[in-house]
Design an enzyme around this catalytic site. Sequence first.
Site, PDB file in Angstrom:
ATOM      1  N   CYS A   2       0.803  -1.177  -0.113  1.00 31.80           N
ATOM      2  CA  CYS A   2      -0.397   0.156   0.280  1.00 31.80           C
ATOM      3  C   CYS A   2       0.952   1.580  -0.308  1.00 31.80           C
ATOM      4  CB  CYS A   2      -0.893  -0.453   0.827  1.00 31.80           C
ATOM      5  SG  CYS A   2      -2.184  -0.976   1.478  1.00 31.80           S
ATOM      6  N   ARG A  27       4.062  -0.465  -4.528  1.00 30.07           N
ATOM      7  CA  ARG A  27       4.064  -0.958  -3.283  1.00 30.07           C
ATOM      8  C   ARG A  27       2.613  -2.065  -3.366  1.00 30.07           C
ATOM      9  NH1 ARG A  27       6.575   1.587   0.431  1.00 30.07           N
ATOM     10  NH2 ARG A  27       5.406   0.833   2.327  1.00 30.07           N
ATOM     11  N   TRP A  73      -2.537  -2.539  -1.967  1.00 23.63           N
ATOM     12  CA  TRP A  73      -2.531  -4.302  -1.836  1.00 23.63           C
ATOM     13  C   TRP A  73      -3.283  -4.973  -0.317  1.00 23.63           C
ATOM     14  CZ3 TRP A  73      -0.875  -8.132   1.313  1.00 23.63           C
ATOM     15  CH2 TRP A  73      -0.284  -9.423   0.532  1.00 23.63           C
ATOM     16  N   LYS A 487      12.254 -15.796  -9.486  1.00 18.95           N
ATOM     17  CA  LYS A 487      12.256 -14.866 -10.626  1.00 18.95           C
ATOM     18  C   LYS A 487      11.489 -14.658 -11.286  1.00 18.95           C
ATOM     19  CE  LYS A 487      13.711 -11.882  -8.964  1.00 18.95           C
ATOM     20  NZ  LYS A 487      14.201 -12.215  -7.733  1.00 18.95           N
ATOM     21  N   HIS A 506      16.859 -36.637  -5.315  1.00 16.00           N
ATOM     22  CA  HIS A 506      15.544 -37.202  -3.256  1.00 16.00           C
ATOM     23  C   HIS A 506      13.935 -36.642  -3.700  1.00 16.00           C
ATOM     24  CE1 HIS A 506      18.697 -38.748  -1.730  1.00 16.00           C
ATOM     25  NE2 HIS A 506      19.495 -37.917  -1.304  1.00 16.00           N
ATOM     26  N   LYS A 605       6.457  -4.598  -3.553  1.00 16.10           N
ATOM     27  CA  LYS A 605       7.925  -4.409  -3.094  1.00 16.10           C
ATOM     28  C   LYS A 605       8.025  -4.609  -2.217  1.00 16.10           C
ATOM     29  CE  LYS A 605      11.776  -3.424  -5.145  1.00 16.10           C
ATOM     30  NZ  LYS A 605      12.121  -4.745  -5.929  1.00 16.10           N
TER      31      LYS A 605
HETATM   32  C1  G6P Z   1       8.792  -8.780  -1.413  1.00 20.69           C
HETATM   33  C2  G6P Z   1       9.486  -7.996  -2.935  1.00 20.69           C
HETATM   34  C3  G6P Z   1      10.728  -9.019  -3.113  1.00 20.69           C
HETATM   35  C4  G6P Z   1      11.918  -8.980  -1.841  1.00 20.69           C
HETATM   36  C5  G6P Z   1      10.616  -9.212  -0.649  1.00 20.69           C
HETATM   37  C6  G6P Z   1      12.454  -8.616   0.781  1.00 20.69           C
HETATM   38  O1  G6P Z   1       8.268 -10.084  -1.631  1.00 20.69           O
HETATM   39  O2  G6P Z   1       8.742  -8.542  -3.406  1.00 20.69           O
HETATM   40  O3  G6P Z   1      11.191  -8.616  -4.350  1.00 20.69           O
HETATM   41  O4  G6P Z   1      13.379  -9.657  -2.293  1.00 20.69           O
HETATM   42  O5  G6P Z   1       9.530  -7.797  -0.394  1.00 20.69           O
HETATM   43  O6  G6P Z   1      12.844  -7.533   0.621  1.00 20.69           O
HETATM   44  P1  G6P Z   1      13.246  -6.799   1.184  1.00 20.69           P
HETATM   45  O7  G6P Z   1      12.894  -5.211   0.880  1.00 20.69           O
HETATM   46  O8  G6P Z   1      12.919  -7.237   2.878  1.00 20.69           O
HETATM   47  O9  G6P Z   1      14.183  -7.426   0.514  1.00 20.69           O
END
Ligand code: G6P
Length: 610
Positions: A2, A27, A73, A487, A506, A605
């Site tokens: 958000c 966000r 979000w 990714k 495994h 993000k």
């Molecule tokens: C979200 C983002 C990822 C990121 C993760 C951790 O899931 O989409 O790209 O790796 O948060 O975020 P940070 O800002 O703590 O690295």
Amino acid sequence: MCGIVGYIGERKAVDVLMGGLKRLEYRGYDSAGVAVVNGGLKICKKKGKVGDLSEAFDLTLIEGSLGIGHTRWATHGAPTDVNAHPHSSKSGDFALVHNGIIENYAALRERLTQNGHEFETQTDTEVLVRLIEDFQASSGACLIESLQQALAHVVGTYGLALVSAQDPDLLIAARNGSPLILGVGENEYFLGSDAAPIVEYTRQVVYLNDGEMVVVRRSGYEVRTIDNVLLDKEVHGLELDLEEIEKGGFSHFMLKEIFEQPTSLENAMRGRVRLEEQRIMLGGLLDVMDELKNADRIIICACGTSWHAALVGEYLLEGLARIPVEVEYASEFRYRQPILRKGDVVLVISQSGETADTLAALREAKSRGTPAFAICNTVGSTIARESDAGVYLHAGPEIGVASTKSFTAQVMVLTMLALKLAEGKSLSKEELDGYLSELLALPDKIRRVLDQNDEIKKLAQMHRYASNFLYLGRGPNFPVALEGALKLKEISYIHAEGYPAAEMKHGPIALIDELMPVVFIAIRDSTYEKVVSNIEEVVARSGYVIAITDEGNGELDTLCDHVIRVPKTLEFLSPVLTVLPLQLLSYHIAVLRGCDVDQPRNLAKSVTVE
Ligand code: G6P
């Protein structure tokens, strides 16, 4: 998670708000909305992206120089028009936008319903709106006091902003657990969940801390604690250029950020890798270096891609500095009663510096008296400010939801840390010298990998219809396999898994057929021969193999269906190179599948809720 914007001044508020929402869209993009004060309150909100909001309404008609905006979000309540923010009081007197979660919303909602309040949405935020109304009605208090009373009853997290139809010179904001920054201009002020919507107008900012609120008028602002103690807050200068948060000719932020990696790593190393003095200098950790060097154990907590970087860090810190390391999901750490002993050090890694679980892990460590350090990208972020000491990535703002340049910069910082801790201990001067020269050579080697973009695009064309991918690697390239799979799944929605190559036997081996591409990271390192055996095992089962190996290695050309080469470097430094083809492969596959690369569905993000 958000995004919140706010404006008070002399400009047309809706323009500032919409521009700001665009910059904060990474966000969350489930819905967007604005509320502008102009005589009464004009509220426009719409399910979908910021672009959907401007298509649905003729926003150019909205006059007024005070307003708030939100890009959502969804947590409580589906992404619908009615659940979109801003939420307004029944009388239409005030409107509120909120980032975070009101955890006791169910109990509050029940109590308010008994008091005769009716609810129109499924959101937790509406509970806060009704609670403020309730205090206004029962105590006759003004909006600011009613907000303070309401917040005293709220359990959970919030970054919020309010405007009132009754007062065209009042913008209120409060923070607990979700970031909020005030931009200070001349007779105008800006609010943002981060600096992106502010930097275009001013570089003077005030960071709100948890438990603080700000009351803003055109003539000035006052920061108080939620329980009304006046505070004297420092104004900070922003070190951020507008062009850093724009696409700069690239079709997506993700592609721009992939191609920025030679520079972002140069920036991460600048002044820190000192070849002539034969040493590493990490200024932010200078005062605590002995604590780190003598640590019995380093516990690294992170989420998502940062967690993958932490896993690479485990190989580096144990392999080079010989310090025991444990890597934890930040979300698990706090709730499993971790055993922290004297001699332990906690290190958190976060690009945004705002991830709720990572912040909680940092606070848990601090509250238990364990030294807690951070590796962060976002300058002035909550984690950066609350950690006992730390290192910035200097990677520049990362806007694409899928993290790319932050991963390599995190690995780079962890490499420098491992070398620093190994200096004079487990590494000889000659060995350290070798590492320093190789580190400095990496940006050019990265350029050489990125030059293969067109070839990787062709590979993406061949595999764009695959339903599953498997990524395999060993040693420090096992976390790279995890990152390659992440990714791909986050931006192309193809199911992908990463495994340590030897673990394939495994379980994942059962999945192998000619339709599932298997990506091996098979550079000529200490486990190369073993990885080649794993490739043979896949080939024997008619699997389609894509290998990432190093330049000069022709051995895999006949065995594998496709070989991508990266320049040779030292084993511990290889993740910074091997991850690049995987980033590009995911990017091109996602584009070819018509996916929204920078804003993949359901993701955000900056995850500021638990
Ligand atoms: C979200 C983002 C990822 C990121 C993760 C951790 O899931 O989409 O790209 O790796 O948060 O975020 P940070 O800002 O703590 O690295």
